[in-house]
Design an enzyme around this catalytic site. Structure first.
Site, PDB file in Angstrom:
ATOM      1  N   GLN A 168      39.406 -71.157  -1.190  1.00 27.42           N
ATOM      2  CA  GLN A 168      40.219 -70.363  -2.110  1.00 27.42           C
ATOM      3  C   GLN A 168      40.165 -68.891  -1.711  1.00 27.42           C
ATOM      4  O   GLN A 168      39.085 -68.283  -1.660  1.00 27.42           O
ATOM      5  CB  GLN A 168      39.750 -70.500  -3.561  1.00 27.42           C
ATOM      6  CG  GLN A 168      40.785 -69.837  -4.493  1.00 27.42           C
ATOM      7  CD  GLN A 168      40.397 -69.796  -5.941  1.00 27.42           C
ATOM      8  OE1 GLN A 168      39.309 -69.335  -6.282  1.00 27.42           O
ATOM      9  NE2 GLN A 168      41.282 -70.266  -6.806  1.00 27.42           N
TER      10      GLN A 168
ATOM     11  N   TYR B 160      43.603 -61.281 -10.786  1.00 27.74           N
ATOM     12  CA  TYR B 160      43.346 -60.741  -9.452  1.00 27.74           C
ATOM     13  C   TYR B 160      44.646 -60.236  -8.813  1.00 27.74           C
ATOM     14  O   TYR B 160      45.708 -60.291  -9.422  1.00 27.74           O
ATOM     15  CB  TYR B 160      42.597 -61.788  -8.608  1.00 27.74           C
ATOM     16  CG  TYR B 160      41.316 -62.182  -9.301  1.00 27.74           C
ATOM     17  CD1 TYR B 160      40.401 -61.199  -9.699  1.00 27.74           C
ATOM     18  CD2 TYR B 160      41.039 -63.503  -9.649  1.00 27.74           C
ATOM     19  CE1 TYR B 160      39.247 -61.518 -10.396  1.00 27.74           C
ATOM     20  CE2 TYR B 160      39.881 -63.832 -10.348  1.00 27.74           C
ATOM     21  CZ  TYR B 160      38.996 -62.836 -10.721  1.00 27.74           C
ATOM     22  OH  TYR B 160      37.862 -63.143 -11.427  1.00 27.74           O
TER      23      TYR B 160
ATOM     24  N   ARG C  64      47.217 -71.347  -6.856  1.00 27.85           N
ATOM     25  CA  ARG C  64      46.729 -71.625  -8.199  1.00 27.85           C
ATOM     26  C   ARG C  64      47.344 -70.668  -9.205  1.00 27.85           C
ATOM     27  O   ARG C  64      47.308 -69.447  -9.000  1.00 27.85           O
ATOM     28  CB  ARG C  64      45.206 -71.481  -8.234  1.00 27.85           C
ATOM     29  CG  ARG C  64      44.601 -72.018  -9.505  1.00 27.85           C
ATOM     30  CD  ARG C  64      43.118 -72.218  -9.383  1.00 27.85           C
ATOM     31  NE  ARG C  64      42.741 -73.375 -10.180  1.00 27.85           N
ATOM     32  CZ  ARG C  64      41.669 -73.431 -10.961  1.00 27.85           C
ATOM     33  NH1 ARG C  64      40.844 -72.408 -11.006  1.00 27.85           N
ATOM     34  NH2 ARG C  64      41.392 -74.496 -11.672  1.00 27.85           N
TER      35      ARG C  64
ATOM     36  N   ARG D  95      33.414 -77.552 -14.279  1.00 27.64           N
ATOM     37  CA  ARG D  95      32.048 -77.593 -14.812  1.00 27.64           C
ATOM     38  C   ARG D  95      31.379 -78.960 -14.635  1.00 27.64           C
ATOM     39  O   ARG D  95      30.188 -79.031 -14.359  1.00 27.64           O
ATOM     40  CB  ARG D  95      32.064 -77.174 -16.285  1.00 27.64           C
ATOM     41  CG  ARG D  95      32.296 -75.672 -16.435  1.00 27.64           C
ATOM     42  CD  ARG D  95      32.714 -75.304 -17.834  1.00 27.64           C
ATOM     43  NE  ARG D  95      34.025 -75.855 -18.150  1.00 27.64           N
ATOM     44  CZ  ARG D  95      34.613 -75.771 -19.340  1.00 27.64           C
ATOM     45  NH1 ARG D  95      33.992 -75.184 -20.324  1.00 27.64           N
ATOM     46  NH2 ARG D  95      35.815 -76.289 -19.537  1.00 27.64           N
TER      47      ARG D  95
END
Ligand SMILES: Cc1cc2nc3c(=O)[nH]c(=O)nc-3n(C[C@H](O)[C@H](O)[C@H](O)COP(=O)(O)O)c2cc1C
Length: 365
Positions: free
Chosen positions: A98, A180, A227, A312
């Protein structure tokens, strides 16, 4: 009915199953932002995922925002990623890197002294971000990129993608959300530019379109995913009309032949991003966010997505795919070690079969 365990092809990426490990920043890179042996082991343990998307990785010194995150712009970093890629491939897995350029969402002390903080516009992020000791601190005012500098930033992304392939990774995923740099260009709250990279929707999407074009030219479109999470407010983000922004983006890149869109799907009253993606995108879709085995299965069964990702659950269940397959109970991750520690809370979660062996041993002695 499409099965979670059935293989799938996303562009050039042939996955053994549809269970993807979502990207997770774990802040355990070495002193030169290189992947360490702990990281090699962490990814190796999780290689039965159909695809691993690595933690956010900076394409340049400037793109770094957090402490102990890896880069992919120096030889030592590329060598480290090669060890990660080899370990995952030896177990038959696939792994993409990524690419995460933090733009304004960074703490200066987390990166090299000469690496400045840049953004589309001089608008400070009002969220505090963890500094080198993990304590959240104020973020500085970024410098707005000059128009002529944007090509250089895009080139850094392209070189980073080429480096990822040199390391033997299977492709890259462009991080276009969570406040970002790409999302800073997309969103009206952070992009007040008056040149061809700001203003109209077509101008605000231009940076991301050009980055994706450059990544595709560098390593082949079928090895590039991206993404998104339309409307994501994380890191002080705001867009007057996120639905229009992402509809325009998806339309603009629809014909590129990219590997997939990775959607963080959190429907709000005004925006159902999965419906938006289905309307404006015809390529493969990976869906994420708070999924369980049952909700993931339902999404696949409805034909709404091609694969699903878990974050997670992969922290605490390195053998998540096997546990799903056999219906073994899932271990709960310890939040306190998400971003700190070396092997603790990182590579020391056992597989179900190891746990069973330990129990057998304890019962027998
Ligand atoms: C520790 C941690 C680190 C994360 N780091 C990243 C990251 O580097 N890049 C990214 O796109 N998302 C990141 N995320 C978001 C996850 O990929 C995922 O979207 C989110 O956790 C929801 O999925 P889940 O419900 O399966 O955990 C992170 C999440 C966690 C828990």
């Amino acid at each position: 009915m499409t099965d979670l365990f059935a293989p799938v092809r996303l562009g050039e990426l042939a996955l053994a199953n549809r269970i993807v490990m979502a990207p997770m920043t774990r802040n355990r890179a070495g002193p030169h932002d290189e992947p360490t042996e702990h990281m090699v082991e962490y990814y190796r343990q999780r290689a039965t995922a159909g695809l691993i998307v690595t933690e956010g990785t900076h394409p340049s010194k400037t793109g770094k925002g957090y402490f102990r995150t890896p880069g992919v712009h120096e030889p030592g970093q590329i060598a480290g990623w090669r060890r990660v890629a080899n370990a995952v491939h030896q177990r038959g897995g696939k792994i993409v890197l990524q690419l995460m350029h933090c733009g304004r969402a960074c703490v200066r002390a987390n990166k090299d002294a000469e690496a400045e903080t840049i953004a589309p516009s001089p608008i400070r992020c009002r969220e505090k971000i963890p500094g080198p000791d993990g304590v959240r601190v104020e973020v500085e005012m970024p410098r707005a990129l000059e128009t002529y500098e944007i090509a250089r930033v895009i080139d850094e992304y392209a070189r980073a993608a080429a480096n990822a392939r040199t390391a033997g990774l299977d492709g890259v995923e462009l991080h276009c959300t969570s406040g970002y740099l790409p999302m800073q260009f997309l969103s009206t709250g952070t992009n007040h530019r008056t040149d061809r990279y700001g203003g109209s929707v077509q101008n605000r999407i231009r940076f991301v379109v050009e980055v994706l074009e450059a990544l595709a030219a560098a390593i082949g479109a079928g090895r590039v995913g991206f993404r998104i999470f339309p409307g994501n407010p994380f890191n002080d983000m705001q867009d007057d009309d996120a639905a229009s922004t992402y509809a325009a983006l998806l339309q603009a890149i629809k014909g590129f032949g990219l590997a997939y869109v990775h959607l963080i799907h959190a429907p709000t009253e005004t925006l159902d991003a999965l419906a938006l993606v289905k309307t404006h995108w015809s390529g493969p879709v990976i869906a994420n966010n708070n999924l369980s085995l049952d909700t993931a299965r339902a999404l696949l069964a409805e034909g709404r997505v091609d694969a699903v990702s878990f974050a997670r659950l992969f922290i605490s269940n390195p053998d998540l795919v096997e546990r799903f397959r056999r219906g073994v109970p899932l271990a709960v991750p310890d939040r306190s070690t998400f971003y700190t520690g070396e092997s603790a809370g990182y590579t020391d979660y056992p597989t179900a079969s190891l746990e069973a062996e330990v129990r057998r041993h304890a019962a027998a002695t």
